[in-house]
Write an enzyme that holds these catalytic residues in place. Structure first.
Site, PDB file in Angstrom:
ATOM      1  CE  LYS A 112      -4.408  -1.737   1.500  1.00  0.00           C
ATOM      2  NZ  LYS A 112      -5.580  -1.649   2.341  1.00  0.00           N
ATOM      3  CE  LYS A 192      -6.257  -7.521  -0.669  1.00  0.00           C
ATOM      4  NZ  LYS A 192      -7.140  -7.573   0.436  1.00  0.00           N
ATOM      5  CE  LYS A 195     -13.894  -3.246   1.090  1.00  0.00           C
ATOM      6  NZ  LYS A 195     -12.663  -3.141   1.877  1.00  0.00           N
TER       7      LYS A 195
HETATM    8  N1  AQP Z   1      -9.528 -10.375  -3.131  1.00  0.00           N
HETATM    9  C1  AQP Z   1      -9.897 -10.960  -2.011  1.00  0.00           C
HETATM   10  N2  AQP Z   1     -10.105 -12.297  -1.978  1.00  0.00           N
HETATM   11  C2  AQP Z   1     -10.503 -12.904  -0.833  1.00  0.00           C
HETATM   12  N3  AQP Z   1     -10.724 -12.253   0.329  1.00  0.00           N
HETATM   13  C3  AQP Z   1     -10.543 -10.922   0.332  1.00  0.00           C
HETATM   14  N4  AQP Z   1     -10.673  -9.981   1.300  1.00  0.00           N
HETATM   15  C4  AQP Z   1     -10.363  -8.775   0.789  1.00  0.00           C
HETATM   16  N5  AQP Z   1     -10.026  -8.884  -0.503  1.00  0.00           N
HETATM   17  C5  AQP Z   1     -10.121 -10.207  -0.819  1.00  0.00           C
HETATM   18  C6  AQP Z   1     -11.088 -10.264   2.668  1.00  0.00           C
HETATM   19  O1  AQP Z   1     -12.181  -9.395   2.971  1.00  0.00           O
HETATM   20  C7  AQP Z   1     -12.137  -9.063   4.353  1.00  0.00           C
HETATM   21  C8  AQP Z   1     -12.363  -7.601   4.521  1.00  0.00           C
HETATM   22  O2  AQP Z   1     -11.328  -6.907   3.899  1.00  0.00           O
HETATM   23  P1  AQP Z   1     -11.051  -5.407   4.259  1.00  0.00           P
HETATM   24  O3  AQP Z   1     -12.068  -4.548   3.685  1.00  0.00           O
HETATM   25  O4  AQP Z   1     -10.880  -5.230   5.709  1.00  0.00           O
HETATM   26  O5  AQP Z   1      -9.637  -5.049   3.712  1.00  0.00           O
HETATM   27  P2  AQP Z   1      -8.834  -5.488   2.502  1.00  0.00           P
HETATM   28  O6  AQP Z   1      -8.363  -6.896   2.669  1.00  0.00           O
HETATM   29  O7  AQP Z   1      -7.772  -4.467   2.366  1.00  0.00           O
HETATM   30  O8  AQP Z   1      -9.895  -5.420   1.317  1.00  0.00           O
HETATM   31  P3  AQP Z   1      -9.779  -4.639  -0.019  1.00  0.00           P
HETATM   32  O9  AQP Z   1     -10.973  -4.914  -0.826  1.00  0.00           O
HETATM   33  O10 AQP Z   1      -8.455  -4.920  -0.664  1.00  0.00           O
HETATM   34  O11 AQP Z   1      -9.880  -3.149   0.455  1.00  0.00           O
HETATM   35  P4  AQP Z   1      -8.933  -1.949   0.186  1.00  0.00           P
HETATM   36  O12 AQP Z   1      -8.879  -1.810  -1.277  1.00  0.00           O
HETATM   37  O13 AQP Z   1      -9.587  -0.819   0.853  1.00  0.00           O
HETATM   38  O14 AQP Z   1      -7.605  -2.303   0.800  1.00  0.00           O
HETATM   39  C9  AQP Z   1     -10.800  -9.553   4.902  1.00  0.00           C
HETATM   40  O15 AQP Z   1     -11.009 -10.709   5.696  1.00  0.00           O
HETATM   41  C10 AQP Z   1     -10.000  -9.888   3.677  1.00  0.00           C
HETATM   42  O16 AQP Z   1      -9.119 -10.996   3.899  1.00  0.00           O
END
Ligand code: AQP
Length: 325
Positions: A112, A192, A195
């Site tokens: 990040k 991965k 969002k």
């Molecule tokens: N691509 C993914 N595949 C499987 N699991 C995923 N998770 C996130 N992306 C994937 C799981 O979703 C839960 C909540 O995630 P989060 O919102 O707390 O943070 P994150 O992992 O950082 O999700 P994003 O979508 O990638 O958000 P941003 O873009 O804001 O950083 C977690 O249990 C995560 O494992």
């Protein structure tokens, strides 16, 4: 009483099918068996640049989407992190037990940070706030995807360090490795689905046409992969397994094995299967968001329950750490 589970999701944008298959779907089942707290971690979401005007809406959206996907406020405590100030209080105390080196080694921080123009300390300290979220409720189990294992390890280290420095107090939270898939970005299957990476995801709020359009554009194989399934196609199969009936999955696996797989046919079936599962979630989310006051009431009621536990923990932690005035 059953074991306690804590899990969180950031209100950073549209909750997507990666969040769903990797986390939310599993939480819906866990709430039947465990004492669950699900937190919209809005303080985590400000560790990167964000729009303050849209934050409230994103918190309500994340809440409504999770409830629409099956989280039940009658079965679980659902709340927003910023409504329980003990999270940041404990995070500060744990910050004073954390080495900077451990934070700098975190893979997610490195990834990040590489995307930011200026890197704030909050981004580096993110895993400490996560440890505070979990330890505040003395959660024994934390459902995590593989991507979060390193962060959870820090929570365990901090529990141990607190216990050896002050007194045996925090249980070491164990990972509950979700069987859920790790979903990769549609436009770039080497990172991965996220969002915050536009073009990488399909949101649980996406309409049918948009789902079709996004799947149609998804990267498949850039060229020969030396007999191995390319990451883009493998990702489409991961999604197919998450959304389609097993006979549909098996049909396309056979096609692949016989080298007669048509990507267009696979994509069409995948989009249809996704829309079938997403449509009721999309509709319920819309209904909930039409009454934002009700969604807020769910968060307030959840925060009241969470705070009772959090305040007890903090009063004991303050005692143990010597804050006794
Ligand atoms: N691509 C993914 N595949 C499987 N699991 C995923 N998770 C996130 N992306 C994937 C799981 O979703 C839960 C909540 O995630 P989060 O919102 O707390 O943070 P994150 O992992 O950082 O999700 P994003 O979508 O990638 O958000 P941003 O873009 O804001 O950083 C977690 O249990 C995560 O494992």
């Amino acid at each position: 009483m059953s074991e306690r589970i804590f899990s969180g999701i950031q209100p950073t944008g549209n909750i997507h099918v990666g969040n769903y298959l990797g986390a939310v779907k599993n939480w819906v089942q866990l709430q039947e068996k465990y004492d669950c707290l699900f937190c919209i971690v809005d303080y985590h979401s400000v560790t990167v640049a964000y729009d303050p005007e849209g934050l409230e809406e994103r918190v309500l959206d994340a809440t409504a989407t999770n409830i629409a996907a099956g989280l039940d406020p009658e079965k679980s405590i659902i709340f927003a992190q910023s409504l329980v100030p003990e999270h940041t209080e404990l995070a500060w105390l744990l910050t004073c037990l954390t080495s900077v080196g451990a934070l700098e080694r975190m893979t997610q921080f490195k990834e990040k940070a590489a995307r930011q123009e200026s890197i704030f300390a909050g981004l580096m300290n993110y895993p400490i706030l996560m440890a505070a979220d979990i330890l505040l409720y003395k959660a024994g189990l934390v459902p995590v995807g593989e991507d979060q294992l390193q962060h959870l390890e820090l929570s365990r280290d901090l529990a141990r360090r607190f216990n050896s420095t002050f007194r045996e107090y925090f249980p070491e939270p164990k990972p509950l490795l979700t069987s859920g898939a790790r979903v990769m970005g549609l436009n770039d299957p080497s990172s991965k689905m996220s969002k915050s990476l536009e073009g990488s995801y399909i949101g649980l709020a996406d309409e049918e046409d948009l789902i079709k359009q996004k799947i149609r554009r998804a990267v498949t194989d850039p060229g020969p992969q030396g007999g191995k399934m390319g990451p883009g196609v493998a990702n489409l199969f991961t999604l197919l397994e998450g959304f389609a009936d097993p006979d549909v999955v098996n049909y396309f696996k056979r096609q692949y094995a016989q080298q007669s797989l048509m990507y267009s046919e696979l994509k069409e079936s995948l989009a249809a299967a996704m829309n079938t599962k997403i449509a009721p979630i999309r509709e319920k989310r819309r209904e909930l968001l039409a009454k934002p006051e009700k969604v807020k009431d769910i968060l307030y009621a959840g925060a009241e329950q969470a705070r009772q536990i959090a305040q007890r923990t903090m009063s004991e932690v303050r005692q143990l750490m010597g804050f006794r005035i």
